[in-house]
Design a protein around this motif. Structure first.
Motif, PDB file in Angstrom:
ATOM      1  N   ARG A 268      58.376  56.759  -6.915  1.00 16.33           N
ATOM      2  CA  ARG A 268      58.400  58.054  -7.591  1.00 16.33           C
ATOM      3  C   ARG A 268      59.126  57.998  -8.933  1.00 16.33           C
ATOM      4  O   ARG A 268      59.068  58.952  -9.706  1.00 16.33           O
ATOM      5  N   THR A 269      59.842  56.900  -9.180  1.00  9.15           N
ATOM      6  CA  THR A 269      60.575  56.797 -10.445  1.00  9.15           C
ATOM      7  C   THR A 269      59.650  56.598 -11.626  1.00  9.15           C
ATOM      8  O   THR A 269      60.026  56.835 -12.765  1.00  9.15           O
ATOM      9  N   GLY A 270      58.446  56.147 -11.345  1.00 10.58           N
ATOM     10  CA  GLY A 270      57.484  55.954 -12.424  1.00 10.58           C
ATOM     11  C   GLY A 270      57.881  54.825 -13.347  1.00 10.58           C
ATOM     12  O   GLY A 270      58.315  53.765 -12.902  1.00 10.58           O
TER      13      GLY A 270
ATOM     14  N   LEU B 219      48.508  48.939  -8.583  1.00  9.31           N
ATOM     15  CA  LEU B 219      49.860  48.953  -8.029  1.00  9.31           C
ATOM     16  C   LEU B 219      49.784  48.460  -6.592  1.00  9.31           C
ATOM     17  O   LEU B 219      49.014  48.998  -5.787  1.00  9.31           O
ATOM     18  N   VAL B 220      50.548  47.423  -6.282  1.00  9.97           N
ATOM     19  CA  VAL B 220      50.606  46.885  -4.924  1.00  9.97           C
ATOM     20  C   VAL B 220      51.936  47.275  -4.292  1.00  9.97           C
ATOM     21  O   VAL B 220      53.005  46.963  -4.837  1.00  9.97           O
TER      22      VAL B 220
ATOM     23  N   ALA C  72      50.645  56.812  -1.008  1.00  9.80           N
ATOM     24  CA  ALA C  72      50.171  58.137  -1.425  1.00  9.80           C
ATOM     25  C   ALA C  72      50.919  58.646  -2.647  1.00  9.80           C
ATOM     26  O   ALA C  72      50.318  59.189  -3.589  1.00  9.80           O
ATOM     27  N   GLU C  73      52.245  58.476  -2.650  1.00  8.41           N
ATOM     28  CA  GLU C  73      53.025  58.931  -3.792  1.00  8.41           C
ATOM     29  C   GLU C  73      52.746  58.067  -5.022  1.00  8.41           C
ATOM     30  O   GLU C  73      52.783  58.563  -6.150  1.00  8.41           O
ATOM     31  N   GLY C  74      52.460  56.801  -4.805  1.00  8.35           N
ATOM     32  CA  GLY C  74      52.080  55.953  -5.923  1.00  8.35           C
ATOM     33  C   GLY C  74      50.789  56.419  -6.564  1.00  8.35           C
ATOM     34  O   GLY C  74      50.660  56.465  -7.789  1.00  8.35           O
ATOM     35  N   ALA C  75      49.824  56.785  -5.738  1.00  4.04           N
ATOM     36  CA  ALA C  75      48.551  57.293  -6.264  1.00  4.04           C
ATOM     37  C   ALA C  75      48.759  58.575  -7.049  1.00  4.04           C
ATOM     38  O   ALA C  75      48.139  58.793  -8.099  1.00  4.04           O
TER      39      ALA C  75
ATOM     40  N   ARG D 277      44.971  56.363  -9.997  1.00  3.09           N
ATOM     41  CA  ARG D 277      44.607  54.964 -10.268  1.00  3.09           C
ATOM     42  C   ARG D 277      44.915  54.114  -9.042  1.00  3.09           C
ATOM     43  O   ARG D 277      45.733  54.485  -8.217  1.00  3.09           O
ATOM     44  N   PRO D 278      44.279  52.945  -8.909  1.00  5.83           N
ATOM     45  CA  PRO D 278      44.322  52.202  -7.645  1.00  5.83           C
ATOM     46  C   PRO D 278      45.725  51.824  -7.186  1.00  5.83           C
ATOM     47  O   PRO D 278      46.559  51.366  -7.973  1.00  5.83           O
TER      48      PRO D 278
END
Length: 212
Positions: free
Chosen positions: A121-123, A133-134, A153-156, A162-163
């Protein structure tokens, strides 16, 4: 460090090395340890793995002063032409790590679940701008009390859809998903349809992938 970039590269070489002509460039400050680990794993011919010792921040050498890495890639291309895929590994662990578009065509950014569920979540440009992003070592999530599915999910959401891939090298389905994504990128490059995400023009070169 310890996010699993070298293990991810081992997977790529092991699963794609029989169908693609591959080479690897590793980056670190004063050591060639990652290159030695990959050679010892036997996933690629040792002479196809080259180490760049940057003498300073490895992220600078993939983003700002890329000459040493470009020279390593060009040497590999000269020695093993034609190459289908060159993987450039960034040393260290930094959420701001991004690759110059003059060095690589696509970037895979690797997070380790042991780093904590909130890290996604820090981006930051590394997470936001990478082509993939893996979220790595998902099999360890239960041991560090992290919800790997929530991280994905939060990464998406952070990446605007984006993947994002949850990966465990003990889970064949997630490894297969990574290989499919990588094959798709190579095919996209070969077709001439790959469009760089960064506005800086790309230099002409073979298909390269960076892991940060």
């Amino acid at each position: 460090m310890g996010t699993g970039k070298t293990s991810l590269i081992s997977l790529l070489c092991r699963d794609l090395g029989t169908e693609l002509s591959m080479a690897v460039v590793t980056n670190d400050i004063y050591t060639d340890e990652d290159a030695r680990m990959l050679r010892a794993a036997g996933v690629l011919a040792p002479e196809r793995i080259r180490a760049v010792e940057t003498g300073a921040c490895p992220h600078t050498a993939i983003r700002d002063g890329i000459t040493a890495n470009l020279m390593a890639v060009e040497d590999l291309q000269a020695d093993f032409d034609p190459l289908d895929l060159v993987v450039v590994e960034s040393g260290g662990d930094n959420l701001t790590a991004t690759f110059s578009p003059a060095l690589v065509d696509v970037q895979i950014f690797v997070l380790d679940v042991a780093g904590g569920g909130d890290v996604v979540r820090t981006g930051g440009p590394g997470i936001a701008r990478a082509d993939l992003l893996v979220v790595n070592k998902t099999d360890l999530a239960v041991h560090v009390r992290v919800d790997a599915g929530l991280m994905v999910a939060e990464g998406a959401a952070t990446r605007g859809g984006r993947p994002v891939l949850g990966l465990s090298n003990t889970d064949p389905s997630t490894v297969a998903a990574l290989m499919t994504w990588m094959r798709d990128q190579v095919a996209l490059f070969r077709s001439g349809a790959m469009v760089p995400q960064d506005p800086v023009p790309m230099a002409p070169h073979h298909h390269h992938a960076g892991t940060g």
